[in-house]
Design a protein around this motif. Structure first.
Motif, PDB file in Angstrom:
ATOM      1  N   ARG A   1      -1.919  -9.102  -2.220  1.00 29.64           N
ATOM      2  CA  ARG A   1      -0.753  -8.802  -3.063  1.00 29.64           C
ATOM      3  C   ARG A   1      -1.104  -7.823  -4.188  1.00 29.64           C
ATOM      4  NH1 ARG A   1       2.316 -13.387  -6.786  1.00 29.64           N
ATOM      5  NH2 ARG A   1       3.350 -11.935  -8.228  1.00 29.64           N
ATOM      6  N   GLY A   2      -0.313  -6.754  -4.288  1.00 29.22           N
ATOM      7  CA  GLY A   2      -0.476  -5.792  -5.372  1.00 29.22           C
ATOM      8  C   GLY A   2      -1.527  -4.728  -5.133  1.00 29.22           C
ATOM      9  N   HIS A   3      -2.191  -4.766  -3.997  1.00 25.43           N
ATOM     10  CA  HIS A   3      -3.205  -3.744  -3.708  1.00 25.43           C
ATOM     11  C   HIS A   3      -2.519  -2.412  -3.401  1.00 25.43           C
ATOM     12  CE1 HIS A   3      -6.756  -1.790  -2.281  1.00 25.43           C
ATOM     13  NE2 HIS A   3      -6.389  -1.791  -1.015  1.00 25.43           N
ATOM     14  N   THR A   4      -2.869  -1.367  -4.130  1.00 27.51           N
ATOM     15  CA  THR A   4      -2.343  -0.029  -3.857  1.00 27.51           C
ATOM     16  C   THR A   4      -3.325   0.712  -2.959  1.00 27.51           C
ATOM     17  OG1 THR A   4      -3.300   0.675  -5.977  1.00 27.51           O
ATOM     18  CG2 THR A   4      -0.954   0.205  -5.945  1.00 27.51           C
ATOM     19  N   TYR A   5      -2.788   1.308  -1.910  1.00 31.53           N
ATOM     20  CA  TYR A   5      -3.680   1.970  -0.944  1.00 31.53           C
ATOM     21  C   TYR A   5      -2.985   3.184  -0.348  1.00 31.53           C
ATOM     22  CZ  TYR A   5      -0.838  -0.549   2.496  1.00 31.53           C
ATOM     23  OH  TYR A   5       0.210  -1.037   3.244  1.00 31.53           O
ATOM     24  N   ALA A   6      -3.806   4.134   0.085  1.00 33.02           N
ATOM     25  CA  ALA A   6      -3.287   5.365   0.678  1.00 33.02           C
ATOM     26  C   ALA A   6      -3.404   5.297   2.192  1.00 33.02           C
ATOM     27  CB  ALA A   6      -4.063   6.566   0.157  1.00 33.02           C
ATOM     28  N   ASP A   7      -2.406   5.850   2.861  1.00 31.97           N
ATOM     29  CA  ASP A   7      -2.422   5.962   4.316  1.00 31.97           C
ATOM     30  C   ASP A   7      -2.872   7.380   4.659  1.00 31.97           C
ATOM     31  OD1 ASP A   7      -1.977   6.040   7.033  1.00 31.97           O
ATOM     32  OD2 ASP A   7      -0.074   4.946   6.927  1.00 31.97           O
ATOM     33  N   ARG A   8      -4.098   7.506   5.147  1.00 28.03           N
ATOM     34  CA  ARG A   8      -4.668   8.826   5.435  1.00 28.03           C
ATOM     35  C   ARG A   8      -4.742   9.114   6.935  1.00 28.03           C
ATOM     36  NH1 ARG A   8      -7.658   7.370   0.663  1.00 28.03           N
ATOM     37  NH2 ARG A   8      -7.600   9.030  -0.899  1.00 28.03           N
ATOM     38  N   ARG A   9      -4.022   8.362   7.751  1.00 33.71           N
ATOM     39  CA  ARG A   9      -4.061   8.583   9.193  1.00 33.71           C
ATOM     40  C   ARG A   9      -3.402   9.908   9.571  1.00 33.71           C
ATOM     41  NH1 ARG A   9      -1.140   3.338  11.324  1.00 33.71           N
ATOM     42  NH2 ARG A   9       0.104   3.813   9.459  1.00 33.71           N
ATOM     43  N   THR A  10      -3.743  10.383  10.732  1.00 36.51           N
ATOM     44  CA  THR A  10      -3.072  11.550  11.289  1.00 36.51           C
ATOM     45  C   THR A  10      -2.122  11.085  12.390  1.00 36.51           C
ATOM     46  OG1 THR A  10      -4.909  11.866  12.829  1.00 36.51           O
ATOM     47  CG2 THR A  10      -4.982  13.108  10.759  1.00 36.51           C
ATOM     48  N   PRO A  11      -1.006  11.809  12.563  1.00 35.92           N
ATOM     49  CA  PRO A  11      -0.582  12.941  11.733  1.00 35.92           C
ATOM     50  C   PRO A  11      -0.308  12.500  10.294  1.00 35.92           C
ATOM     51  CG  PRO A  11       1.215  12.187  13.114  1.00 35.92           C
ATOM     52  CD  PRO A  11      -0.009  11.444  13.576  1.00 35.92           C
ATOM     53  N   PRO A  12      -0.441  13.400   9.322  1.00 36.04           N
ATOM     54  CA  PRO A  12      -0.315  13.026   7.916  1.00 36.04           C
ATOM     55  C   PRO A  12       1.048  12.415   7.601  1.00 36.04           C
ATOM     56  CG  PRO A  12      -1.255  15.216   8.134  1.00 36.04           C
ATOM     57  CD  PRO A  12      -0.777  14.813   9.494  1.00 36.04           C
ATOM     58  N   ARG A  13       1.027  11.350   6.831  1.00 36.29           N
ATOM     59  CA  ARG A  13       2.259  10.757   6.328  1.00 36.29           C
ATOM     60  C   ARG A  13       2.762  11.581   5.147  1.00 36.29           C
ATOM     61  NH1 ARG A  13      -0.091   8.449  10.590  1.00 36.29           N
ATOM     62  NH2 ARG A  13       0.788   6.412  11.100  1.00 36.29           N
ATOM     63  N   PRO A  14       4.052  11.593   4.901  1.00 37.77           N
ATOM     64  CA  PRO A  14       4.568  12.416   3.799  1.00 37.77           C
ATOM     65  C   PRO A  14       4.038  11.942   2.443  1.00 37.77           C
ATOM     66  CG  PRO A  14       6.283  10.971   4.674  1.00 37.77           C
ATOM     67  CD  PRO A  14       5.129  10.887   5.616  1.00 37.77           C
ATOM     68  N   VAL A  15       3.654  12.881   1.622  1.00 39.28           N
ATOM     69  CA  VAL A  15       3.174  12.574   0.275  1.00 39.28           C
ATOM     70  C   VAL A  15       4.311  11.952  -0.526  1.00 39.28           C
ATOM     71  CG1 VAL A  15       2.415  13.600  -1.904  1.00 39.28           C
ATOM     72  CG2 VAL A  15       1.386  14.342   0.265  1.00 39.28           C
ATOM     73  N   ASN A  16       4.031  10.853  -1.219  1.00 39.33           N
ATOM     74  CA  ASN A  16       5.052  10.275  -2.106  1.00 39.33           C
ATOM     75  C   ASN A  16       4.585  10.140  -3.549  1.00 39.33           C
ATOM     76  OD1 ASN A  16       3.364   8.028  -2.000  1.00 39.33           O
ATOM     77  ND2 ASN A  16       4.784   6.751  -0.846  1.00 39.33           N
ATOM     78  N   THR A  17       3.281  10.318  -3.813  1.00 41.07           N
ATOM     79  CA  THR A  17       2.767  10.099  -5.159  1.00 41.07           C
ATOM     80  C   THR A  17       1.516  10.943  -5.398  1.00 41.07           C
ATOM     81  OG1 THR A  17       3.494   7.783  -5.007  1.00 41.07           O
ATOM     82  CG2 THR A  17       2.021   8.336  -6.835  1.00 41.07           C
ATOM     83  N   ARG A  18       1.440  11.530  -6.573  1.00 40.23           N
ATOM     84  CA  ARG A  18       0.180  12.123  -7.035  1.00 40.23           C
ATOM     85  C   ARG A  18      -0.602  11.027  -7.744  1.00 40.23           C
ATOM     86  NH1 ARG A  18      -0.115  16.565 -11.871  1.00 40.23           N
ATOM     87  NH2 ARG A  18       1.295  14.976 -12.699  1.00 40.23           N
ATOM     88  N   VAL A  19      -1.848  10.840  -7.338  1.00 45.69           N
ATOM     89  CA  VAL A  19      -2.676   9.765  -7.891  1.00 45.69           C
ATOM     90  C   VAL A  19      -3.791  10.383  -8.723  1.00 45.69           C
ATOM     91  CG1 VAL A  19      -4.202   7.832  -7.350  1.00 45.69           C
ATOM     92  CG2 VAL A  19      -2.149   8.239  -5.955  1.00 45.69           C
ATOM     93  N   VAL A  20      -3.831  10.053 -10.003  1.00 42.47           N
ATOM     94  CA  VAL A  20      -4.875  10.565 -10.884  1.00 42.47           C
ATOM     95  C   VAL A  20      -6.187   9.862 -10.551  1.00 42.47           C
ATOM     96  CG1 VAL A  20      -5.636  10.804 -13.277  1.00 42.47           C
ATOM     97  CG2 VAL A  20      -3.204  11.055 -12.703  1.00 42.47           C
ATOM     98  N   THR A  21      -7.248  10.643 -10.350  1.00 40.21           N
ATOM     99  CA  THR A  21      -8.551  10.078 -10.008  1.00 40.21           C
ATOM    100  C   THR A  21      -9.591  10.272 -11.107  1.00 40.21           C
ATOM    101  OG1 THR A  21      -9.036  12.106  -8.763  1.00 40.21           O
ATOM    102  CG2 THR A  21      -8.211  10.214  -7.515  1.00 40.21           C
TER     103      THR A  21
END
Length: 308
Positions: free
Chosen positions: A271-291
């Motif tokens: 619960r509450g884990h934020t994660y990126a989906d980096r599979r191909t084909p690329p999923r549409p970008v929805n957020t810029r994440v500051v690193t």
């Protein structure tokens, strides 16, 4: 160049410092503050927001009360971190400001509808108010210049669980609604605070030496200091909402960021884990994440905000 902010907050100690940053920045004005239950129950969060605005000389900012619980879950506060009052038990005056009539979600919708493209939205708490607005008006976020969210963590290290940051954990369903909504969004996670916004004892003393606002910022974070040192192993208390607010004011503080398809887990274990989906084909970008961010620029902004 002046800029205008709408700030949605669950006002406890770090949120209050973020409000100070916005209220005291000469380039900025606060158009509205909306409050959501999170760190503390809603009534306490509203009080803390009004007290802070008055201390910052911003008593003219309208404050609305919003959702008192997550979309589908019971409220789990962070009073174990911030104290029962959200302000480490600091003795603070009773606010004189009135709370605006009506619900915060309706106020957010009206501002977005009537003043499109004029404001930047900054979210400092669980995203319940914002998700409710998006549910009523799916284009809600597109009516702001940008949305900055203190949310999640980009490196998988959490503060309420091993992998979850509190705002994402408190209402993950709301976070999912917001991430899926159209509109330009930037996530500033707890990892940015942990790496670039820790106030160690020496910096705490320096803030106190800058005057009553510096002492206020330090005093209200006493309980956070104890939690951060004992539970998360930091050298002092960290300031996640203030560094998110500072980045919204000055995006040049961002050193690196990734454009990602971001999601939030609603499963019991993760619960509450934020994660990126980096599979191909690329999923549409929805957020810029500051690193990464410039911690020295943040400290300079914080010191300037509390210097009278």
């Amino acid at each position: 160049m002046s800029q205008s902010f709408v700030i949605d907050t669950d006002t406890a100690s770090d949120d209050a410092v973020a409000l100070l940053l916005a209220a005291r920045d000469p380039r900025s004005r606060i158009r509205a503050v909306t409050v959501v239950a999170g760190n503390v129950p809603l009534v306490q969060g509203v009080r803390n927001a009004k007290v802070t605005l008055e201390l910052a000389g911003a008593a003219d900012v309208p404050v609305w009360a919003g959702c008192g619980a997550p979309l589908v879950r019971d409220l789990g506060t962070a009073q174990n971190v911030h104290g029962s009052d959200g302000m480490s038990g600091t003795s603070l005056p009773e606010p004189r400001m009135a709370t605006q009539d009506g619900h915060a979600v309706l106020a957010l919708l009206a501002i977005a509808r009537d003043e499109p493209g004029q404001h930047t939205l900054v979210t400092l708490g669980p995203l319940t108010n914002i998700a409710a607005a998006v549910t009523i008006d799916p284009g809600f976020l597109t009516r702001f210049r940008h949305t900055y969210m203190m949310l999640g963590t980009s490196d998988g290290n959490g503060n309420v669980s091993a992998i979850a940051e509190y705002n994402a954990w408190a209402d993950p369903e709301a976070a999912q609604v917001v991430l899926r909504a159209p509109g330009e969004k930037t996530m500033v996670g707890w990892d940015i605070s942990r790496k670039y916004a820790v106030i160690d004892p020496a910096e705490d003393r320096r803030l106190r030496d800058l005057g009553r606002l510096g002492s206020f910022a330090a005093d209200i974070n006493r309980d956070v200091h104890a939690f951060a040192v004992e539970e998360t192993g930091l050298a002092g208390y960290d300031l996640p909402d203030p560094i998110a607010m500072a980045i919204a004011i000055d995006p040049g503080m961002i050193v690196s960021a990734e454009d990602l398809h971001l999601q939030v887990s609603t499963d019991p274990v993760t619960r509450g884990h934020t994660y990126a989906d980096r599979r191909t084909p690329p999923r549409p970008v929805n957020t810029r994440v500051v690193t990464s961010a410039d911690g020295q620029v943040f400290l300079d902004a914080l010191r300037a905000a509390v210097t009278l």
